[in-house]
Design a protein around this motif. Structure first.
Motif, PDB file in Angstrom:
ATOM      1  N   GLY A  91       0.796  -1.221   0.000  1.00  0.00           N
ATOM      2  CA  GLY A  91       0.000   0.000   0.000  1.00  0.00           C
ATOM      3  C   GLY A  91       0.828   1.270   0.000  1.00  0.00           C
ATOM      4  N   TRP A  92       0.231   2.335   0.507  1.00  0.00           N
ATOM      5  CA  TRP A  92       0.808   3.672   0.451  1.00  0.00           C
ATOM      6  C   TRP A  92       1.682   3.948   1.670  1.00  0.00           C
ATOM      7  N   SER A  93       2.781   4.664   1.449  1.00  0.00           N
ATOM      8  CA  SER A  93       3.607   5.152   2.555  1.00  0.00           C
ATOM      9  C   SER A  93       4.339   6.408   2.106  1.00  0.00           C
ATOM     10  N   ALA A  94       4.803   7.158   3.091  1.00  0.00           N
ATOM     11  CA  ALA A  94       5.575   8.373   2.837  1.00  0.00           C
ATOM     12  C   ALA A  94       6.863   8.299   3.645  1.00  0.00           C
ATOM     13  N   TYR A  95       7.912   8.904   3.129  1.00  0.00           N
ATOM     14  CA  TYR A  95       9.188   8.930   3.846  1.00  0.00           C
ATOM     15  C   TYR A  95       9.927  10.215   3.498  1.00  0.00           C
ATOM     16  N   GLU A  96      10.991  10.453   4.245  1.00  0.00           N
ATOM     17  CA  GLU A  96      11.726  11.721   4.135  1.00  0.00           C
ATOM     18  C   GLU A  96      10.755  12.902   4.266  1.00  0.00           C
ATOM     19  N   ILE A  97       9.884  12.797   5.262  1.00  0.00           N
ATOM     20  CA  ILE A  97       8.883  13.831   5.514  1.00  0.00           C
ATOM     21  C   ILE A  97       9.551  14.983   6.257  1.00  0.00           C
ATOM     22  N   PRO A  99       9.390  18.713   8.274  1.00  0.00           N
ATOM     23  CA  PRO A  99       8.454  19.259   9.262  1.00  0.00           C
ATOM     24  C   PRO A  99       7.281  20.013   8.633  1.00  0.00           C
ATOM     25  N   ASP A 100       7.519  20.695   7.533  1.00  0.00           N
ATOM     26  CA  ASP A 100       6.444  21.447   6.885  1.00  0.00           C
ATOM     27  C   ASP A 100       5.558  20.556   6.001  1.00  0.00           C
ATOM     28  N   GLU A 101       5.912  19.275   5.881  1.00  0.00           N
ATOM     29  CA  GLU A 101       5.144  18.357   5.039  1.00  0.00           C
ATOM     30  C   GLU A 101       4.234  17.424   5.837  1.00  0.00           C
ATOM     31  N   LEU A 102       4.159  17.614   7.148  1.00  0.00           N
ATOM     32  CA  LEU A 102       3.316  16.760   7.980  1.00  0.00           C
ATOM     33  C   LEU A 102       1.855  16.761   7.527  1.00  0.00           C
ATOM     34  N   PRO A 103       1.271  17.928   7.181  1.00  0.00           N
ATOM     35  CA  PRO A 103      -0.112  17.904   6.699  1.00  0.00           C
ATOM     36  C   PRO A 103      -0.286  17.070   5.417  1.00  0.00           C
ATOM     37  N   GLU A 107      -2.710  13.837   5.047  1.00  0.00           N
ATOM     38  CA  GLU A 107      -3.691  13.734   3.956  1.00  0.00           C
ATOM     39  C   GLU A 107      -3.554  12.404   3.221  1.00  0.00           C
ATOM     40  N   GLY A 108      -2.310  11.994   2.963  1.00  0.00           N
ATOM     41  CA  GLY A 108      -2.084  10.712   2.288  1.00  0.00           C
ATOM     42  C   GLY A 108      -2.592   9.546   3.116  1.00  0.00           C
ATOM     43  N   LEU A 109      -2.322   9.560   4.415  1.00  0.00           N
ATOM     44  CA  LEU A 109      -2.818   8.493   5.289  1.00  0.00           C
ATOM     45  C   LEU A 109      -4.342   8.472   5.305  1.00  0.00           C
ATOM     46  N   ASP A 110      -4.950   9.646   5.404  1.00  0.00           N
ATOM     47  CA  ASP A 110      -6.419   9.729   5.426  1.00  0.00           C
ATOM     48  C   ASP A 110      -7.020   9.201   4.118  1.00  0.00           C
ATOM     49  N   ALA A 111      -6.399   9.550   3.004  1.00  0.00           N
ATOM     50  CA  ALA A 111      -6.929   9.135   1.695  1.00  0.00           C
ATOM     51  C   ALA A 111      -6.809   7.628   1.478  1.00  0.00           C
ATOM     52  N   HIS A 112      -5.759   6.996   2.021  1.00  0.00           N
ATOM     53  CA  HIS A 112      -5.519   5.574   1.773  1.00  0.00           C
ATOM     54  C   HIS A 112      -6.023   4.658   2.887  1.00  0.00           C
ATOM     55  N   LEU A 161      -4.971  -2.790  13.303  1.00  0.00           N
ATOM     56  CA  LEU A 161      -4.555  -2.189  12.037  1.00  0.00           C
ATOM     57  C   LEU A 161      -4.468  -0.707  12.313  1.00  0.00           C
ATOM     58  N   TYR A 162      -3.408  -0.061  11.856  1.00  0.00           N
ATOM     59  CA  TYR A 162      -3.242   1.351  12.187  1.00  0.00           C
ATOM     60  C   TYR A 162      -2.502   2.113  11.098  1.00  0.00           C
ATOM     61  N   ALA A 163      -2.735   3.414  11.126  1.00  0.00           N
ATOM     62  CA  ALA A 163      -1.934   4.364  10.355  1.00  0.00           C
ATOM     63  C   ALA A 163      -1.096   5.105  11.376  1.00  0.00           C
ATOM     64  N   SER A 164       0.186   5.234  11.119  1.00  0.00           N
ATOM     65  CA  SER A 164       1.038   5.947  12.062  1.00  0.00           C
ATOM     66  C   SER A 164       0.640   7.419  12.130  1.00  0.00           C
ATOM     67  N   GLN A 165       1.008   8.077  13.223  1.00  0.00           N
ATOM     68  CA  GLN A 165       0.727   9.503  13.377  1.00  0.00           C
ATOM     69  C   GLN A 165       2.023  10.262  13.117  1.00  0.00           C
ATOM     70  N   PRO A 166       2.130  10.903  11.953  1.00  0.00           N
ATOM     71  CA  PRO A 166       3.359  11.644  11.683  1.00  0.00           C
ATOM     72  C   PRO A 166       3.513  12.829  12.634  1.00  0.00           C
ATOM     73  N   ASP A 167       4.743  13.055  13.058  1.00  0.00           N
ATOM     74  CA  ASP A 167       5.043  14.236  13.867  1.00  0.00           C
ATOM     75  C   ASP A 167       6.463  14.690  13.557  1.00  0.00           C
ATOM     76  N   ALA A 168       6.891  15.749  14.190  1.00  0.00           N
ATOM     77  CA  ALA A 168       8.193  16.346  13.873  1.00  0.00           C
ATOM     78  C   ALA A 168       9.356  15.373  14.082  1.00  0.00           C
ATOM     79  N   GLY A 169       9.183  14.378  14.945  1.00  0.00           N
ATOM     80  CA  GLY A 169      10.259  13.426  15.205  1.00  0.00           C
ATOM     81  C   GLY A 169      10.280  12.234  14.266  1.00  0.00           C
TER      82      GLY A 169
END
Length: 185
Positions: A91-97, A99-103, A107-112, A161-169
């Motif tokens: 499925g979908w994932s994001a990396y190299e996020i 700090p200004d790309e958290l939203p 959005e990607g997690l919500d959509a998928h 089953l979960y979607a991670s919660q992105p944060d600054a760390g």
């Protein structure tokens, strides 16, 4: 931020493997280390599931986890109180996020999320809980760590089953699932 979207093939295999375990109670054991404890854990899992050790005869006496391979060739990391698929996530994932790309990651997690949830429902049936990871019904030790969470109950286990919660760390976000020992189910 970089994203990737892979086939659901790995998750389908792992979810099917986990879904075939009807009763998890015989698997769990004491949180002990040492050769005897690891052998007992491995033997309990083999007896209940038919999975095989990924490195037979090569037991590290200081470990309390062990990897087993399912009939579908999914590697499962087995602990005395949890089972986690080691297969690459689908499925979908994001990396190299940044700090200004958290939203954008959120959005990607919500959509998928609906696709991930539909896939899990195919193998585990209807969940007993679907909601935000901030929901007050989520135990405090889990609250805020997950953006989305769904829970299924089985005898002796909770499947999450979960979607991670992105944060600054965090520089990555995606979906995961695990089985946890439970007295409730």
């Amino acid at each position: 931020m970089k994203t990737q979207e892979r086939s659901f093939e790995d998750d389908e295999r792992a979810m099917a493997d986990l879904g075939e375990v009807v009763d998890w109670r015989p698997i769990w054991g004491p949180p002990a280390t040492g050769m005897d404890a690891i052998r007992a854990l491995v033997n309990r899992v083999i007896t209940v599931t038919g999975w095989r050790p990924w490195a037979p005869g090569n037991i590290d006496p200081d470990r309390y986890t062990w990897g087993l391979v399912t009939q579908r060739e999914t590697v499962m990391l087995v602990l005395p109180d949890a089972v986690l698929p080691e297969s690459p996530r689908s499925g979908w994932s994001a990396y190299e996020i940044g700090p200004d790309e958290l939203p954008l990651a959120e959005e990607g997690l919500d959509a998928h999320w609906p696709d991930q949830l539909d896939l899990a429902r195919r193998y585990w049936g209807p969940p007993v809980f679907v909601g935000s990871g901030d929901d007050l019904r989520v135990p405090p030790e889990w609250r805020g760590r997950r953006r989305h969470l769904a829970v299924w109950l089985r005898p002796g286990a909770e499947i999450h089953l979960y979607a991670s919660q992105p944060d600054a760390g965090e520089t990555a976000a995606g979906f995961g699932y695990s089985v946890y020992a439970s007295e409730v189910a």
